[in-house]
Enzyme design. Structure first.
Site, short mmCIF file in Angstrom:
data_model
loop_
_atom_site.label_atom_id
_atom_site.label_comp_id
_atom_site.label_asym_id
_atom_site.label_seq_id
_atom_site.Cartn_x
_atom_site.Cartn_y
_atom_site.Cartn_z
N SER A 38 0.84 -1.19 0.00
CA SER A 38 0.00 0.00 0.00
C SER A 38 0.88 1.25 0.00
CB SER A 38 -0.97 -0.05 1.18
OG SER A 38 -2.03 0.85 1.00
N ASP A 162 -5.30 -3.81 -2.80
CA ASP A 162 -4.51 -3.42 -1.63
C ASP A 162 -3.64 -4.53 -1.04
OD1 ASP A 162 -3.55 -2.20 0.64
OD2 ASP A 162 -5.51 -1.66 1.43
#
Length: 285
Positions: A38, A162
């Site tokens: 991320s 993610d």
């Protein structure tokens, strides 16, 4: 010995990692490998493109000057289309992609001066996917693609989202790539006294709670591997400031400075293996 920095997720808490990385590098702890999930992928890519203390200082400065309009495009019509099912996400990733291009001048991962691995999650299977080749912007956009907020990214024939969902603290991924010593750089905040305000903030806090538990399990596994292989995993404690709002960037310079000083104090105290710090935030970049 191969030393790696493993950078967790954390969205607009990314400046904490910038300050910590600068303190570590200035003290002589220099990575041979960078692995990120991320926002940790964005920071890792920046550091991989600019090795050394000068690059880490540039990362601190970049976060200090970043503002919301440069990172996130809030479009009510786009969000409405997401709520109505016309799109599968609420926010465009255009500004995130532009930011990656501005911050990381190298186009492909394999051309970076330092080895980089980006952790993402297969949107269909939930499996962790480690990206080590191809366009930097695609890999980082995929790793930062919080499901429902940002669109999934097609990389190597897979739809990726993610990285925090499958490798929030990517220490084991670093070990699998040959790292003997792994410094895990977190984005922990102080415990909340009340639930966050706003639907997006509440959703992101819920994701944070889940990925924090995942991170604890990841650390236990990484420590077991290090003990059996003769390596070492060092969890660098976060400065743990109060959590900002999900789209707040004006405190970035302050957070980077706090993290830098906190890490310098920790290094001076000679505590190489602290217990894991406060939970990681996973607010959107």
């Amino acid at each position: 010995m191969t030393t790696a920095f493993a950078l967790s997720g954390g969205g607009n808490l990314g400046p904490l990692q910038a300050g910590t990385a600068l303190a570590l590098i200035e003290s002589g702890i220099v990575p041979d490998l960078l692995v990120g999930s991320s926002v940790g992928a964005l920071n890792a890519a920046f550091l991989a493109s600019r090795p050394g203390a000068d690059g880490a200082r540039e990362l601190v400065e970049a976060w200090g000057s970043l503002r919301r309009r440069q990172a996130v495009q809030l479009n009510p019509l786009w969000a409405l289309a997401g709520f109505l099912g016309v799109r599968d996400h609420l926010l465009s990733s255009a500004r995130l992609r532009r930011l990656v291009r501005e911050w990381i001048a190298v186009e492909r991962i394999e051309d970076l001066p330092l080895p980089l691995a980006v952790a993402a999650t297969d949107a269909l299977s939930g499996e962790c996917v480690v990206v080590r080749l191809g366009p930097v912007v695609d890999a980082v956009a995929a790793s930062a693609a919080i499901p429902g907020l940002f669109p999934a990214v097609r990389v190597g024939g897979r739809w990726l989202v993610d990285g925090s969902l499958s490798a929030n603290r990517p220490a084991r991924q670093a070990q699998a790539l040959g790292a003997d010593e792994v410094y895990v750089i977190l984005t922990g905040t102080a415990p909340r006294l009340r639930p966050p305000r706003g639907a997006v903030a509440m959703a992101m806090n819920s994701v944070s709670l889940v990925t924090t538990r995942l991170g604890m399990a990841e650390m236990a596994e990484a420590h077991r591997h290090a003990e059996s292989s003769g390596g070492r995993v060092v969890v660098v404690p976060s400065a743990a400031p109060p959590a900002p709002g999900p789209f707040e960037y004006r405190r970035s310079a302050e957070m980077a400075r706090a993290a830098y000083l906190h890490t310098r104090q920790w290094l001076a105290a000679g505590r190489p293996q602290p217990a894991p710090a406060a939970g990681d935030g996973v607010m959107p970049v």
